[in-house]
Scaffold this motif. Structure first.
Motif, short mmCIF file in Angstrom:
data_model
loop_
_atom_site.label_atom_id
_atom_site.label_comp_id
_atom_site.label_asym_id
_atom_site.label_seq_id
_atom_site.Cartn_x
_atom_site.Cartn_y
_atom_site.Cartn_z
N THR A 25 55.41 11.63 -6.45
CA THR A 25 55.94 12.83 -5.82
C THR A 25 55.77 12.73 -4.32
O THR A 25 54.74 12.25 -3.84
CB THR A 25 55.20 14.07 -6.36
N TRP A 26 56.80 13.18 -3.57
CA TRP A 26 56.73 13.06 -2.12
C TRP A 26 57.32 14.28 -1.45
O TRP A 26 58.04 15.07 -2.05
CB TRP A 26 57.43 11.79 -1.64
N LYS A 27 57.00 14.43 -0.17
CA LYS A 27 57.50 15.53 0.65
C LYS A 27 57.75 14.99 2.05
O LYS A 27 56.92 14.29 2.61
CB LYS A 27 56.46 16.66 0.70
N ALA A 28 58.92 15.32 2.63
CA ALA A 28 59.26 14.97 4.01
C ALA A 28 59.08 16.19 4.88
O ALA A 28 59.54 17.28 4.54
CB ALA A 28 60.70 14.47 4.09
N LEU A 29 58.40 16.02 6.02
CA LEU A 29 58.16 17.12 6.96
C LEU A 29 58.41 16.64 8.37
O LEU A 29 58.13 15.49 8.71
CB LEU A 29 56.72 17.63 6.83
N GLY A 30 58.92 17.54 9.22
CA GLY A 30 59.18 17.22 10.61
C GLY A 30 58.16 17.87 11.53
O GLY A 30 57.09 18.30 11.09
N LEU A 31 58.49 17.96 12.81
CA LEU A 31 57.60 18.55 13.80
C LEU A 31 57.14 19.93 13.34
O LEU A 31 57.94 20.73 12.87
CB LEU A 31 58.30 18.70 15.14
N GLY A 32 55.85 20.18 13.45
CA GLY A 32 55.34 21.49 13.08
C GLY A 32 53.89 21.46 12.67
O GLY A 32 53.24 20.41 12.65
N SER A 33 53.39 22.64 12.32
CA SER A 33 52.01 22.81 11.86
C SER A 33 52.04 23.26 10.41
O SER A 33 52.81 24.16 10.05
CB SER A 33 51.29 23.86 12.71
N TYR A 34 51.21 22.67 9.61
CA TYR A 34 51.16 22.94 8.18
C TYR A 34 49.72 23.21 7.80
O TYR A 34 49.00 22.32 7.35
CB TYR A 34 51.76 21.75 7.41
N PRO A 35 49.25 24.48 7.99
CA PRO A 35 47.82 24.78 7.85
C PRO A 35 47.30 24.89 6.42
O PRO A 35 46.09 24.86 6.21
CB PRO A 35 47.68 26.12 8.58
N GLN A 36 48.17 25.02 5.43
CA GLN A 36 47.73 25.25 4.06
C GLN A 36 48.30 24.20 3.11
O GLN A 36 49.36 23.63 3.37
CB GLN A 36 48.19 26.64 3.58
N ALA A 37 47.62 23.98 2.00
CA ALA A 37 48.08 23.01 1.01
C ALA A 37 49.48 23.34 0.51
O ALA A 37 50.29 22.44 0.26
CB ALA A 37 47.10 22.95 -0.15
N LEU A 38 49.79 24.63 0.39
CA LEU A 38 51.10 25.04 -0.10
C LEU A 38 52.22 24.52 0.81
O LEU A 38 53.33 24.24 0.35
CB LEU A 38 51.16 26.57 -0.19
N ASP A 39 51.94 24.34 2.11
CA ASP A 39 52.93 23.83 3.05
C ASP A 39 53.34 22.39 2.73
O ASP A 39 54.40 21.94 3.16
CB ASP A 39 52.40 23.87 4.48
N LEU A 40 52.50 21.66 2.02
CA LEU A 40 52.76 20.26 1.70
C LEU A 40 53.40 20.09 0.32
O LEU A 40 53.72 18.98 -0.09
CB LEU A 40 51.47 19.45 1.77
N SER A 41 53.58 21.18 -0.40
CA SER A 41 54.13 21.16 -1.76
C SER A 41 55.54 20.56 -1.73
O SER A 41 56.30 20.79 -0.79
CB SER A 41 54.17 22.58 -2.30
N PRO A 42 55.92 19.72 -2.71
CA PRO A 42 55.33 19.56 -4.04
C PRO A 42 54.14 18.60 -4.11
O PRO A 42 53.57 18.45 -5.18
CB PRO A 42 56.49 19.05 -4.88
#
Length: 170
Positions: A59-76
């Motif tokens: 399972t993977w997740k792509a994210l761009g510039l930003g802040s992701y303070p919680q585990a839910l932000d990295l879901s799935p």
């Protein structure tokens, strides 16, 4: 492309537009007319691909510039399940993984490349929050320093300062 510049005909990014990859151009080019551009914007890609398994699998997740303070932000990708990551973008792209929510616990910085955890301070299956930043380096115009008054005349010294700033996406 990791970097694109958009040229617009009018102020506030209105009118015709034309994008340019790194290179040298003479106008007119595409939609861009000679002596007719007024505003510009720049796009620099900076992304991270988080994977739950080693070697960029699962399972993977792509994210761009930003802040992701919680585990839910990295879901799935689940809490404490990051095992590998790929960072893409310019050499100024930085990804910071943190052990706990709200950027607490251990932290590890990553530049563009591919990584299996553990790496540095980053432990396998132990990351909860993250920041994806673009470092911007600027060198302001030289500043003149006037020497203190003395009985002899000395020339002013020129100094320059380089500043590095982290930029986050919105």
């Amino acid at each position: 492309e990791n970097c694109r510049v958009w040229l617009y005909q009018d102020a506030f990014w209105q009118g015709w537009s034309q994008w340019f990859a790194p290179g040298t151009y003479n106008l007119p080019h595409g939609n861009a007319m000679d002596n007719d551009g007024t505003s510009v914007s720049m796009f620099v890609a900076c992304h991270v691909y988080l994977h739950e398994d080693q070697n960029w699998q699962g399972t993977w997740k792509a994210l761009g510039l930003g802040s992701y303070p919680q585990a839910l932000d990295l879901s799935p990708v689940q809490n404490d399940q990051v095992s590998s990551l790929v960072v893409t973008g310019s050499e100024n792209c930085r990804v910071w993984l943190f052990q706990d929510a709200d950027y607490k616990g251990w932290s590890q910085s990553f530049t563009p490349g591919t990584y299996n955890l553990p790496y540095g301070h980053a432990m396998d299956n132990d990351a909860t929050s993250m920041r994806v930043l673009l470092l911007v380096t600027t060198t302001p115009a030289p500043m003149t320093t006037t020497p203190a008054p003395t009985t002899t005349t000395t020339p002013a010294r020129m100094t320059s300062v380089t500043t590095t700033t982290a930029v986050e996406g919105s």
